[in-house]
Scaffold this motif. Sequence first.
Motif, PDB file in Angstrom:
ATOM      1  N   ASP A  25     -49.296  -4.001 104.505  1.00 21.61           N
ATOM      2  CA  ASP A  25     -50.574  -4.608 104.128  1.00 21.61           C
ATOM      3  C   ASP A  25     -50.923  -5.714 105.110  1.00 21.61           C
ATOM      4  O   ASP A  25     -50.046  -6.363 105.676  1.00 21.61           O
ATOM      5  CB  ASP A  25     -50.504  -5.200 102.719  1.00 21.61           C
ATOM      6  N   LEU A  26     -52.200  -5.930 105.291  1.00 25.52           N
ATOM      7  CA  LEU A  26     -52.693  -6.976 106.173  1.00 25.52           C
ATOM      8  C   LEU A  26     -53.512  -7.951 105.339  1.00 25.52           C
ATOM      9  O   LEU A  26     -54.495  -7.571 104.711  1.00 25.52           O
ATOM     10  CB  LEU A  26     -53.568  -6.372 107.278  1.00 25.52           C
ATOM     11  N   GLN A  27     -53.090  -9.198 105.293  1.00 22.10           N
ATOM     12  CA  GLN A  27     -53.822 -10.233 104.572  1.00 22.10           C
ATOM     13  C   GLN A  27     -54.549 -11.106 105.590  1.00 22.10           C
ATOM     14  O   GLN A  27     -53.933 -11.612 106.525  1.00 22.10           O
ATOM     15  CB  GLN A  27     -52.881 -11.093 103.744  1.00 22.10           C
ATOM     16  N   LEU A  28     -55.854 -11.275 105.374  1.00 19.54           N
ATOM     17  CA  LEU A  28     -56.653 -12.130 106.244  1.00 19.54           C
ATOM     18  C   LEU A  28     -56.766 -13.496 105.574  1.00 19.54           C
ATOM     19  O   LEU A  28     -57.298 -13.629 104.485  1.00 19.54           O
ATOM     20  CB  LEU A  28     -58.029 -11.509 106.472  1.00 19.54           C
ATOM     21  N   VAL A  29     -56.257 -14.524 106.230  1.00 19.57           N
ATOM     22  CA  VAL A  29     -56.151 -15.857 105.644  1.00 19.57           C
ATOM     23  C   VAL A  29     -57.195 -16.782 106.255  1.00 19.57           C
ATOM     24  O   VAL A  29     -57.423 -16.778 107.468  1.00 19.57           O
ATOM     25  CB  VAL A  29     -54.737 -16.433 105.899  1.00 19.57           C
ATOM     26  N   CYS A  52     -60.741 -17.290 105.383  1.00 22.68           N
ATOM     27  CA  CYS A  52     -62.070 -16.721 105.621  1.00 22.68           C
ATOM     28  C   CYS A  52     -63.126 -17.824 105.667  1.00 22.68           C
ATOM     29  O   CYS A  52     -63.094 -18.779 104.894  1.00 22.68           O
ATOM     30  CB  CYS A  52     -62.396 -15.728 104.514  1.00 22.68           C
ATOM     31  N   TYR A  94     -61.510 -15.516 110.484  1.00 23.65           N
ATOM     32  CA  TYR A  94     -60.283 -15.774 109.733  1.00 23.65           C
ATOM     33  C   TYR A  94     -59.340 -16.599 110.592  1.00 23.65           C
ATOM     34  O   TYR A  94     -59.296 -16.440 111.804  1.00 23.65           O
ATOM     35  CB  TYR A  94     -59.608 -14.460 109.338  1.00 23.65           C
ATOM     36  N   ALA A 130     -53.984 -13.485 110.540  1.00 26.21           N
ATOM     37  CA  ALA A 130     -53.697 -12.229 109.849  1.00 26.21           C
ATOM     38  C   ALA A 130     -52.191 -12.184 109.590  1.00 26.21           C
ATOM     39  O   ALA A 130     -51.389 -12.414 110.495  1.00 26.21           O
ATOM     40  CB  ALA A 130     -54.121 -11.042 110.692  1.00 26.21           C
ATOM     41  N   HIS A 138     -48.960  -9.934 108.044  1.00 28.52           N
ATOM     42  CA  HIS A 138     -48.472  -8.627 107.613  1.00 28.52           C
ATOM     43  C   HIS A 138     -47.449  -8.813 106.500  1.00 28.52           C
ATOM     44  O   HIS A 138     -46.608  -9.717 106.567  1.00 28.52           O
ATOM     45  CB  HIS A 138     -47.809  -7.881 108.776  1.00 28.52           C
ATOM     46  N   CYS A 139     -47.511  -7.954 105.474  1.00 29.67           N
ATOM     47  CA  CYS A 139     -46.524  -8.017 104.394  1.00 29.67           C
ATOM     48  C   CYS A 139     -46.301  -6.620 103.833  1.00 29.67           C
ATOM     49  O   CYS A 139     -47.123  -5.719 104.011  1.00 29.67           O
ATOM     50  CB  CYS A 139     -46.969  -8.984 103.299  1.00 29.67           C
ATOM     51  N   GLY A 149     -46.179  -3.534 101.427  1.00 22.99           N
ATOM     52  CA  GLY A 149     -47.065  -3.048 100.381  1.00 22.99           C
ATOM     53  C   GLY A 149     -46.664  -1.648  99.971  1.00 22.99           C
ATOM     54  O   GLY A 149     -45.681  -1.097 100.451  1.00 22.99           O
TER      55      GLY A 149
END
Length: 105
Positions: free
Chosen positions: A36-40, A42, A54, A57, A59-60, A62
Amino acid sequence: TSLRSSSSLVPEVIANNRMPNSEKGSIVCAGLSCLDLQLVGCTQSGSDEAIERYDEAVHCAGGSASMTGTTLALLLRPSDGEEHQEEKVHILTKIGPDFAGNTLL
């Protein structure tokens, strides 16, 4: 030992917040894993047509196997003052020899 279906065991686990002594063992979560890619951070400009920016980015892990295994491991960890429990959570999944697979390892 007697075997019980998992559907009869779930209410007991929820009510007591732990597995009964006769049911201790290992749990295997088999399924899909993905990255998963979380955009921190915004910018949230407020317009649907705006281009957002953002800060970073992240990665974690999922996917169903990763998320279920992580959640079960957190639920089964001992509370303060409790002795270590015997349950172990294992994740069974297939990953490829690419960026996503290497990151999950």
